[in-house]
Design a protein around this motif. Structure first.
Motif, PDB file in Angstrom:
ATOM      1  N   GLN A   3     -35.208  -2.324  47.109  1.00 14.45           N
ATOM      2  CA  GLN A   3     -35.976  -2.464  45.880  1.00 14.45           C
ATOM      3  C   GLN A   3     -35.436  -1.592  44.758  1.00 14.45           C
ATOM      4  O   GLN A   3     -35.401  -1.994  43.588  1.00 14.45           O
ATOM      5  N   THR A   4     -34.966  -0.350  45.104  1.00 12.19           N
ATOM      6  CA  THR A   4     -34.482   0.557  44.074  1.00 12.19           C
ATOM      7  C   THR A   4     -33.194   0.044  43.440  1.00 12.19           C
ATOM      8  O   THR A   4     -32.922   0.296  42.269  1.00 12.19           O
ATOM      9  N   THR A   5     -32.386  -0.682  44.212  1.00  8.39           N
ATOM     10  CA  THR A   5     -31.169  -1.272  43.663  1.00  8.39           C
ATOM     11  C   THR A   5     -31.488  -2.521  42.871  1.00  8.39           C
ATOM     12  O   THR A   5     -30.879  -2.803  41.837  1.00  8.39           O
ATOM     13  N   ASN A   6     -32.466  -3.291  43.353  1.00 10.38           N
ATOM     14  CA  ASN A   6     -32.798  -4.572  42.748  1.00 10.38           C
ATOM     15  C   ASN A   6     -33.444  -4.416  41.376  1.00 10.38           C
ATOM     16  O   ASN A   6     -33.199  -5.218  40.471  1.00 10.38           O
ATOM     17  N   ALA A   7     -34.277  -3.375  41.190  1.00  8.14           N
ATOM     18  CA  ALA A   7     -35.006  -3.211  39.936  1.00  8.14           C
ATOM     19  C   ALA A   7     -34.076  -3.043  38.732  1.00  8.14           C
ATOM     20  O   ALA A   7     -34.244  -3.748  37.736  1.00  8.14           O
ATOM     21  N   PRO A   8     -33.075  -2.126  38.770  1.00  7.35           N
ATOM     22  CA  PRO A   8     -32.168  -2.028  37.629  1.00  7.35           C
ATOM     23  C   PRO A   8     -31.410  -3.322  37.369  1.00  7.35           C
ATOM     24  O   PRO A   8     -31.184  -3.690  36.208  1.00  7.35           O
ATOM     25  N   LEU A   9     -31.019  -4.024  38.438  1.00 13.47           N
ATOM     26  CA  LEU A   9     -30.307  -5.294  38.269  1.00 13.47           C
ATOM     27  C   LEU A   9     -31.200  -6.310  37.553  1.00 13.47           C
ATOM     28  O   LEU A   9     -30.755  -7.014  36.643  1.00 13.47           O
ATOM     29  N   LYS A  10     -32.467  -6.368  37.947  1.00 11.22           N
ATOM     30  CA  LYS A  10     -33.406  -7.270  37.282  1.00 11.22           C
ATOM     31  C   LYS A  10     -33.555  -6.894  35.817  1.00 11.22           C
ATOM     32  O   LYS A  10     -33.588  -7.766  34.942  1.00 11.22           O
ATOM     33  N   GLY A  11     -33.639  -5.602  35.530  1.00 13.03           N
ATOM     34  CA  GLY A  11     -33.758  -5.151  34.153  1.00 13.03           C
ATOM     35  C   GLY A  11     -32.575  -5.596  33.312  1.00 13.03           C
ATOM     36  O   GLY A  11     -32.729  -6.052  32.180  1.00 13.03           O
ATOM     37  N   ALA A  12     -31.364  -5.469  33.880  1.00 11.78           N
ATOM     38  CA  ALA A  12     -30.147  -5.877  33.165  1.00 11.78           C
ATOM     39  C   ALA A  12     -30.147  -7.381  32.908  1.00 11.78           C
ATOM     40  O   ALA A  12     -29.807  -7.834  31.810  1.00 11.78           O
ATOM     41  N   VAL A  13     -30.546  -8.157  33.916  1.00 13.86           N
ATOM     42  CA  VAL A  13     -30.577  -9.618  33.764  1.00 13.86           C
ATOM     43  C   VAL A  13     -31.582 -10.026  32.696  1.00 13.86           C
ATOM     44  O   VAL A  13     -31.285 -10.872  31.837  1.00 13.86           O
ATOM     45  N   PHE A  14     -32.769  -9.419  32.712  1.00 15.68           N
ATOM     46  CA  PHE A  14     -33.787  -9.752  31.709  1.00 15.68           C
ATOM     47  C   PHE A  14     -33.301  -9.384  30.299  1.00 15.68           C
ATOM     48  O   PHE A  14     -33.572 -10.105  29.332  1.00 15.68           O
ATOM     49  N   MET A  15     -32.586  -8.262  30.169  1.00  9.47           N
ATOM     50  CA  MET A  15     -32.090  -7.854  28.857  1.00  9.47           C
ATOM     51  C   MET A  15     -31.037  -8.839  28.345  1.00  9.47           C
ATOM     52  O   MET A  15     -31.021  -9.188  27.151  1.00  9.47           O
ATOM     53  N   VAL A  16     -30.168  -9.296  29.234  1.00  7.41           N
ATOM     54  CA  VAL A  16     -29.154 -10.287  28.844  1.00  7.41           C
ATOM     55  C   VAL A  16     -29.835 -11.599  28.442  1.00  7.41           C
ATOM     56  O   VAL A  16     -29.455 -12.234  27.448  1.00  7.41           O
ATOM     57  N   LEU A  17     -30.848 -12.016  29.207  1.00  4.98           N
ATOM     58  CA  LEU A  17     -31.586 -13.238  28.864  1.00  4.98           C
ATOM     59  C   LEU A  17     -32.280 -13.100  27.512  1.00  4.98           C
ATOM     60  O   LEU A  17     -32.326 -14.057  26.727  1.00  4.98           O
ATOM     61  N   ALA A  18     -32.815 -11.903  27.225  1.00 11.48           N
ATOM     62  CA  ALA A  18     -33.441 -11.667  25.922  1.00 11.48           C
ATOM     63  C   ALA A  18     -32.412 -11.841  24.805  1.00 11.48           C
ATOM     64  O   ALA A  18     -32.699 -12.461  23.774  1.00 11.48           O
ATOM     65  N   GLY A  19     -31.204 -11.308  25.022  1.00 12.72           N
ATOM     66  CA  GLY A  19     -30.148 -11.437  24.020  1.00 12.72           C
ATOM     67  C   GLY A  19     -29.764 -12.883  23.771  1.00 12.72           C
ATOM     68  O   GLY A  19     -29.556 -13.300  22.620  1.00 12.72           O
ATOM     69  N   ILE A  20     -29.677 -13.673  24.844  1.00 10.18           N
ATOM     70  CA  ILE A  20     -29.348 -15.096  24.703  1.00 10.18           C
ATOM     71  C   ILE A  20     -30.453 -15.831  23.949  1.00 10.18           C
ATOM     72  O   ILE A  20     -30.190 -16.673  23.079  1.00 10.18           O
ATOM     73  N   ALA A  21     -31.710 -15.486  24.266  1.00 10.25           N
ATOM     74  CA  ALA A  21     -32.842 -16.126  23.583  1.00 10.25           C
ATOM     75  C   ALA A  21     -32.864 -15.761  22.098  1.00 10.25           C
ATOM     76  O   ALA A  21     -33.061 -16.629  21.239  1.00 10.25           O
ATOM     77  N   PHE A  22     -32.650 -14.488  21.772  1.00 12.53           N
ATOM     78  CA  PHE A  22     -32.614 -14.080  20.367  1.00 12.53           C
ATOM     79  C   PHE A  22     -31.478 -14.792  19.624  1.00 12.53           C
ATOM     80  O   PHE A  22     -31.647 -15.218  18.474  1.00 12.53           O
ATOM     81  N   ALA A  23     -30.322 -14.921  20.282  1.00  8.41           N
ATOM     82  CA  ALA A  23     -29.185 -15.603  19.656  1.00  8.41           C
ATOM     83  C   ALA A  23     -29.526 -17.066  19.380  1.00  8.41           C
ATOM     84  O   ALA A  23     -29.170 -17.622  18.322  1.00  8.41           O
ATOM     85  N   SER A  24     -30.210 -17.701  20.308  1.00  7.05           N
ATOM     86  CA  SER A  24     -30.615 -19.100  20.114  1.00  7.05           C
ATOM     87  C   SER A  24     -31.607 -19.230  18.959  1.00  7.05           C
ATOM     88  O   SER A  24     -31.512 -20.159  18.138  1.00  7.05           O
ATOM     89  N   ALA A  25     -32.563 -18.292  18.882  1.00  5.69           N
ATOM     90  CA  ALA A  25     -33.530 -18.305  17.779  1.00  5.69           C
ATOM     91  C   ALA A  25     -32.819 -18.091  16.446  1.00  5.69           C
ATOM     92  O   ALA A  25     -33.178 -18.707  15.432  1.00  5.69           O
ATOM     93  N   ASN A  26     -31.795 -17.235  16.430  1.00  8.20           N
ATOM     94  CA  ASN A  26     -31.037 -16.997  15.200  1.00  8.20           C
ATOM     95  C   ASN A  26     -30.309 -18.267  14.746  1.00  8.20           C
ATOM     96  O   ASN A  26     -30.238 -18.561  13.543  1.00  8.20           O
ATOM     97  N   ALA A  27     -29.751 -19.005  15.695  1.00 13.34           N
ATOM     98  CA  ALA A  27     -29.062 -20.254  15.356  1.00 13.34           C
ATOM     99  C   ALA A  27     -30.039 -21.258  14.741  1.00 13.34           C
ATOM    100  O   ALA A  27     -29.694 -21.978  13.791  1.00 13.34           O
ATOM    101  N   ILE A  28     -31.263 -21.277  15.258  1.00 13.24           N
ATOM    102  CA  ILE A  28     -32.288 -22.172  14.704  1.00 13.24           C
ATOM    103  C   ILE A  28     -32.657 -21.740  13.291  1.00 13.24           C
ATOM    104  O   ILE A  28     -32.785 -22.574  12.380  1.00 13.24           O
ATOM    105  N   THR A  29     -32.815 -20.428  13.085  1.00 15.74           N
ATOM    106  CA  THR A  29     -33.144 -19.927  11.751  1.00 15.74           C
ATOM    107  C   THR A  29     -32.055 -20.289  10.747  1.00 15.74           C
ATOM    108  O   THR A  29     -32.336 -20.719   9.622  1.00 15.74           O
TER     109      THR A  29
END
Length: 297
Positions: A3-29
């Motif tokens: 679990q201790t290894t998995n949590a940071p990995l999940k955090g990194a994945v969620f942050m990358v997904l947030a970046g992709i989502a923000f980039a997509s919203a920017n393209a729409i704007t």
């Protein structure tokens, strides 16, 4: 994987997904404001209004009691700076600047934060922070190219957004000393849309229809998803660990700008992008080194 290894990995994945989502919203704007001619002030209002609708379950769960505060003026100033940043950010897209270009310049915000921390909060700013600022601002100058005929209003919009959001970050930092996170989040969610609405009214309120309405609904949903991914990232792992992954949003915006809109950095612009990224990553790395050094303990 434990679990201790998995949590940071999940955090990194969620942050990358947030970046992709923000980039997509920017393209729409960019598409809605520049290509389709919808007023940027109205775009900001509708996109954030729609994102707030998607956030209503969160607002309902937190309840009105979460809004209790001893610093209403600070909350108001923070939200005003956030709105001004949103307005400047949207204006940059409406002027036709490529999303990657806008985001790269907005990434100078941490450097304005450290300058503001030194001037307004009287915090000690070490040599590592000043070096990071010099590196980052050198990259910004390459992207702005003032030696090629001065600075246009369009090129200054992202810098204005960076300064406004840097100021909002400083106030957030001050508020977290005595205010619960729920209050800080709810004040922003509830007031961002009405204040954006005032800017939209001043510019001539526009009702979206047809393809514009569809894109705004999609953009609002993506914006909500981006904010949700961001929350999940910070909940899953330490902020110091996931923050460098937030800088990957620059590459997400470059990829989306290239694949969807047909824009990509050329020539010396890559050097500017690299310097801004290097300054940001160096700042994060050096701060972490200072926090983990024996003297810091």
């Amino acid at each position: 994987m434990d679990q201790t290894t998995n949590a940071p990995l999940k955090g990194a994945v969620f942050m990358v997904l947030a970046g992709i989502a923000f980039a997509s919203a920017n393209a729409i704007t960019w598409t809605v404001t520049y290509k389709m001619g919808f007023k940027p002030q109205s775009d900001a209002f509708w996109q954030y209004a729609i994102a707030t609708v998607f956030s209503l379950p969160l607002i309902w769960r937190q309840g009105a009691a979460s809004l209790k505060t001893r610093h209403p003026l600070l909350h108001g100033l923070r939200i005003l700076l956030s709105v001004l940043g949103v307005q400047a950010f949207t204006q940059a897209f409406a002027a036709g600047m490529a999303p990657w270009h806008v985001v790269a310049l907005v990434m100078t915000s941490p450097f304005f934060v450290l300058i503001g921390a030194a001037v307004f909060l009287r915090e000690h700013v070490g040599a590592n922070r000043w070096l990071a600022a010099v590196i980052g601002f050198s990259g910004a100058m390459i992207l702005l190219r003032p030696w090629e005929g001065g600075l246009s209003a369009a090129s200054l919009y992202p810098i204005a957004a960076a300064i406004c959001w840097g100021g909002a970050s400083l106030i957030t930092k001050r508020l977290t000393r005595s205010e619960p996170q729920a209050a800080i989040t709810l004040w922003l969610l509830l007031l961002l849309t009405p204040i954006n609405g005032l800017f939209s009214l001043q510019a001539g309120f526009e009702m979206p229809t047809g393809a514009v309405l569809g894109l705004l609904i999609l953009g609002g949903a993506i914006m909500f998803a981006a904010q949700h991914f961001l929350t999940l990232a910070y909940a899953a792992a330490d902020a110091g660990f996931v923050q460098p992954f937030d800088d990957l949003k620059l590459f997400s915006n470059i990829a989306v700008s290239w694949l969807v809109l047909g824009f990509a950095p050329e020539g010396a612009y890559w050097l500017g992008v690299a310097l801004i990224l290097a300054g940001s990553l160096y700042l994060l790395w050096s701060e972490r080194q200072l926090q983990t050094s024996p003297a810091a303990g």
